[in-house]
Design an enzyme around this catalytic site. Structure first.
Site, short mmCIF file in Angstrom:
data_model
loop_
_atom_site.label_atom_id
_atom_site.label_comp_id
_atom_site.label_asym_id
_atom_site.label_seq_id
_atom_site.Cartn_x
_atom_site.Cartn_y
_atom_site.Cartn_z
N ARG A 203 83.85 88.49 50.51
CA ARG A 203 83.79 89.95 50.61
C ARG A 203 85.14 90.57 50.96
NH1 ARG A 203 80.29 88.54 48.37
NH2 ARG A 203 78.05 88.67 48.77
N SER A 252 73.25 94.67 52.76
CA SER A 252 73.34 93.68 53.85
C SER A 252 74.33 94.15 54.89
CB SER A 252 73.80 92.32 53.30
OG SER A 252 72.80 91.82 52.46
N GLU A 322 79.45 93.22 57.58
CA GLU A 322 80.02 93.31 56.23
C GLU A 322 80.35 94.78 55.95
OE1 GLU A 322 77.86 91.17 53.18
OE2 GLU A 322 78.31 92.74 51.72
C1 LIG Z 1 70.93 98.98 48.45
C2 LIG Z 1 72.27 98.32 48.54
C3 LIG Z 1 72.43 97.04 48.04
C4 LIG Z 1 73.68 96.41 48.11
N1 LIG Z 1 73.81 95.16 47.62
C5 LIG Z 1 75.01 94.55 47.67
C6 LIG Z 1 75.17 93.23 47.13
O1 LIG Z 1 74.25 92.62 46.61
N2 LIG Z 1 76.40 92.67 47.22
C7 LIG Z 1 77.46 93.31 47.78
O2 LIG Z 1 78.57 92.74 47.81
N3 LIG Z 1 77.33 94.55 48.28
C8 LIG Z 1 76.14 95.19 48.24
N4 LIG Z 1 76.01 96.44 48.77
C9 LIG Z 1 77.16 97.07 49.44
C10 LIG Z 1 78.03 97.96 48.52
O3 LIG Z 1 77.25 98.53 47.49
C11 LIG Z 1 79.21 97.21 47.92
O4 LIG Z 1 80.05 96.67 48.90
C12 LIG Z 1 80.03 98.13 46.99
O5 LIG Z 1 80.89 97.34 46.24
C13 LIG Z 1 80.83 99.17 47.75
O6 LIG Z 1 81.37 100.07 46.81
P1 LIG Z 1 81.63 101.59 47.20
O7 LIG Z 1 82.33 102.24 46.05
O8 LIG Z 1 80.40 102.24 47.65
O9 LIG Z 1 82.66 101.40 48.39
P2 LIG Z 1 82.71 102.24 49.76
O10 LIG Z 1 81.51 101.98 50.56
O11 LIG Z 1 83.06 103.65 49.48
O12 LIG Z 1 83.95 101.53 50.45
C14 LIG Z 1 83.81 100.21 50.95
C15 LIG Z 1 85.21 99.73 51.37
O13 LIG Z 1 86.01 99.61 50.21
C16 LIG Z 1 87.17 100.45 50.33
N5 LIG Z 1 87.42 101.01 49.00
C17 LIG Z 1 86.59 101.77 48.24
N6 LIG Z 1 87.18 102.06 47.07
C18 LIG Z 1 88.40 101.48 47.10
C19 LIG Z 1 89.49 101.42 46.19
N7 LIG Z 1 89.47 102.03 45.01
N8 LIG Z 1 90.58 100.70 46.56
C20 LIG Z 1 90.64 100.07 47.76
N9 LIG Z 1 89.65 100.12 48.68
C21 LIG Z 1 88.54 100.81 48.34
C22 LIG Z 1 86.81 101.53 51.36
O14 LIG Z 1 87.96 102.03 52.01
C23 LIG Z 1 85.92 100.73 52.30
O15 LIG Z 1 86.73 99.99 53.18
C24 LIG Z 1 74.76 97.09 48.70
C25 LIG Z 1 74.60 98.39 49.19
C26 LIG Z 1 73.35 99.00 49.11
C27 LIG Z 1 73.20 100.40 49.63
#
Ligand SMILES: Cc1cc2nc3c(=O)[nH]c(=O)nc-3n(C[C@H](O)[C@H](O)[C@H](O)COP(=O)(O)OP(=O)(O)OC[C@H]3O[C@@H](n4cnc5c(N)ncnc54)[C@H](O)[C@@H]3O)c2cc1C
Length: 331
Positions: A203, A252, A322
């Protein structure tokens, strides 16, 4: 906020939001020198996070293009103001007192998807800008008959967020299909990094702390569109079966320590359904903390602490979040 105060905060720390008198005026004055784009003052982070909790960010800015993004961070760098890029907020927990600093949300030009290599026999390279949703890329790939990202079907969030988090599921992760990524450093300079240079971690990436991902190139394989679509549907069905997909959560909450499912440890500690204020351990999947509708970030943090204590007592294992916590001075 004065430049000196900005410096004292450090570039990328996000302390709690105690807006100082005159901060907005100072900032407005300074930002006019280099920024004419869209911005929102005192913007609710609950609206930008799937947990639907958290206070306001001092400013949220929406650069529309790479050029705007670069100019923006150069300007913020000159002022030594703390800033951070977020995606769709599906992996962040923002404190109730919010974020003192600049939150950057990638706008219009950060949503494109493009097939860039059709000369290789099996492998196809696909360039995706960081603001694009993972769901959109996955369905585009299925239509095009490009296989590799099916494991991520149902993960909310942007491609930038998934890349930064090295998101994963069902035994696979983004690094398995990542060819290269264009990153921007803290002074607004872009450079391409190969998969090997990035060095994947669980991650995360070893390169991650200072990186803003602006573009990801995936290496995918040609496949049958219907079969790819069927695999995506199957993955989503498995998720719906095991996870509270429609609840307000960030997926998670804890990392799986050494491959042991954190959910199993939490369940064994007897915490399924355990609630603090409006935050509850999901009955369906113990590693999901859900906002029942009235949770505050403080409720979620209290529950997180309680889970960690109980799991440590029961199994001797320390759980690490996480989900990324933003705007907390100390936990
Ligand atoms: C219902 C549900 C199920 C999920 N299932 C999974 C799963 O199976 N596996 C999994 O890994 N995750 C899962 N997640 C968590 C999440 O969806 C992932 O981690 C996703 O990739 C985060 O993307 P985001 O754009 O929402 O990032 P954000 O939540 O907006 O940001 C997360 C982190 O990434 C950084 N970030 C965001 N964009 C950038 C960028 N362009 N450059 C650098 N840093 C950046 C932010 O600063 C922050 O530190 C789940 C979440 C939910 C709500």
């Amino acid at each position: 906020m004065s430049v000196a105060q900005g410096k004292a905060l450090g570039k990328d720390c996000f302390p709690c939001n105690t807006l100082l008198p005159g901060w907005a005026d100072d900032f407005l004055e300074m930002i006019r020198d280099f920024w004419n784009g869209e911005l929102k003052w005192n913007c609710s982070m609950a609206d930008l996070s799937t947990f639907r909790v958290g206070g306001a960010a001092s400013v949220v800015v929406f650069p529309l293009s790479l050029n705007e993004l670069s100019l923006l961070v150069q300007g913020l760098g000159r002022m030594n103001l703390p800033w951070r890029v977020i995606g769709r907020g599906s992996n962040i927990l923002v404190s109730d007192s919010g974020i003192e600093g600049v939150v950057v949300v990638l706008g219009r030009d950060f949503c494109s998807i493009e097939r860039i290599d059709i000369h290789r026999r099996e492998q196809v390279l696909v360039r995706v800008m960081a603001g694009c949703s993972l769901a959109k890329v996955i369905s585009w790939c299925a239509e095009q008959g490009l296989s590799g990202l099916e494991f991520a079907a149902g993960i909310p969030g942007s491609v930038g967020g998934a890349t930064a988090m090295n998101a994963g599921a069902f035994g696979r992760e983004i690094s398995d299909v990542l060819y290269s990524v264009v990153i921007m450093d803290r002074v607004g300079t872009f450079r391409s990094k190969s998969h090997e240079q990035m060095q994947p971690a669980y991650r995360s990436w070893n390169e991650r702390p200072d990186m803003t991902a602006v573009e990801t190139i995936f290496k995918l394989k040609k496949g049958d569109p219907e079969a790819i679509e069927a695999r995506c549907r199957d993955i989503i069905a498995q998720r719906r079966n095991k996870q509270p997909c429609h609840a307000m959560s960030c997926g998670s909450f804890f990392k799986n320590p050494d491959g042991i499912p954190a959910g199993k440890l939490i369940e064994e500690a007897g915490l399924k359904g355990f609630q603090v204020g409006g935050a509850r351990v999901s009955e369906k999947h113990a590693n999901f903390i859900i906002n029942t509708g009235t949770a505050t970030a403080a409720d979620i943090v209290s529950l997180m602490k309680h889970i960690r204590e109980r799991v440590l007592k029961k199994s001797g294992i320390v759980l690490e979040p996480e989900v990324e916590l933003l705007g907390f001075v100390s936990i």
